[in-house]
Write a protein that holds these residues in place. Structure first.
Motif, PDB file in Angstrom:
ATOM      1  N   THR A   9      11.646  -0.248   4.745  1.00 40.97           N
ATOM      2  CA  THR A   9      11.879   0.347   4.157  1.00 40.97           C
ATOM      3  C   THR A   9      13.278   0.744   4.454  1.00 40.97           C
ATOM      4  N   PRO A  23      10.019   5.112   0.646  1.00 45.75           N
ATOM      5  CA  PRO A  23       9.183   4.669   1.401  1.00 45.75           C
ATOM      6  C   PRO A  23       8.297   2.791   1.396  1.00 45.75           C
ATOM      7  N   ASP A  27       3.164  10.443  -3.836  1.00 50.32           N
ATOM      8  CA  ASP A  27       3.875  10.206  -2.220  1.00 50.32           C
ATOM      9  C   ASP A  27       5.582  10.036  -2.352  1.00 50.32           C
TER      10      ASP A  27
END
Ligand code: BTN
Length: 257
Positions: free
Chosen positions: A49, A64, A152
């Motif tokens: 990440t 993410p 997301d």
């Protein structure tokens, strides 16, 4: 899951140093630090990440877990007026890999965004820096929306981006994606170093979604609209803005495509 040993073994002929971090601010920044502290040779920086992934025009690249974030460091063995082609060849390498591995109709949007169904799946940020001895290094940063769900991301991004997992309805093997992409990258770097720029430009032309369309290119305050005719030897975009006017654009973001 990234299997560092597998990646190292599979790429040892082309990348002698591979470093992996669970979390960094930006793999391009880590790559820059490595060049300044310990210039070594081809190096791949991988991270699970990023807290502040960098996009073009200082935008944030939302990073993410499940996405692929990597930066390749190399010392370019070609004339400096050809460095801009690293940008195009990186786009070609990733686009080719996605087509080959998943059979998806990935297309290049000038200069090197990769779109599937008109939504962005890959962003590339290439930078050139010099080390303490004045030797130039190229850093090719690649972000791929891989094993993440589009939902997301924040809602304003939903209709702009797509992930491989959503396009394929299943997660991808990140190791295979890293290895295939790096092998494709090095094939094209060899073309550039051998003076075969034409092959890179031709491949870009074959896989692009920009040429032949009326587009608007924005660079800060400047905005220019025209028919995208072709790319030049150095990867600039030729726009026909009026019947008797062709403008060469070196940098910018396309908003209509
Ligand atoms: C863009 O489309 O604006 C370029 C995005 C580039 C993102 C990648 S993620 C890995 C590497 N590290 C960064 O900080 N940026 C690039």
């Amino acid at each position: 899951m990234i299997d560092l040993d597998l990646v190292k073994r599979s790429l040892q002929k082309v990348v002698p140093r591979v470093v992996f971090f669970e979390c960094v601010e930006s793999t391009n920044l880590t790559a820059r630090d490595l060049v300044l502290e310990d210039p070594f040779g081809p190096t791949l920086v991988l991270a699970e990440t990023q807290t502040r992934g960098r996009g073009r025009y200082d935008r944030i690249w939302v990073s993410p877990k499940g996405g692929l974030y990597m930066s390749l460091i190399l010392s370019p063995k070609c004339a400096s007026d050809k460095y801009t082609l690293f940008n195009l060849l990186a786009g070609c390498a990733v686009c080719h890999s996605i087509r080959k591995l998943y059979g998806l109709n990935a297309l290049l949007k000038w200069p090197n965004d990769i779109l599937i169904n008109s939504r962005k799946v890959v962003g590339i940020l290439s930078e050139v820096i010099t080390d303490s001895l004045g030797v130039p290094w190229v850093i090719i940063g690649i972000g791929i929306n891989a094993n993440v769900r589009t939902v997301d991301y924040s809602p304003e991004l939903h209709d702009k981006l797509l992930t491989l997992q959503d396009a394929l309805h299943k997660p991808v093997d990140l190791n295979e994606l890293i290895i295939t992409t790096l092998q494709s990258l090095f094939q094209r770097i060899t073309l550039l170093e051998n003076g075969n720029h034409a092959a890179i430009l031709d491949e870009w032309r074959r896989m692009n979604a920009t040429l032949g369309h009326k587009v608007t290119v924005i660079d800060g305050e400047n905005e220019i609209t025209g028919l995208a005719l072709d790319i030049t030897e150095s990867g600039s975009l030729l726009l026909q803005t009026a019947p008797d006017s062709i403008v060469c654009v070196n940098i910018g973001d396309i908003i209509h495509c």
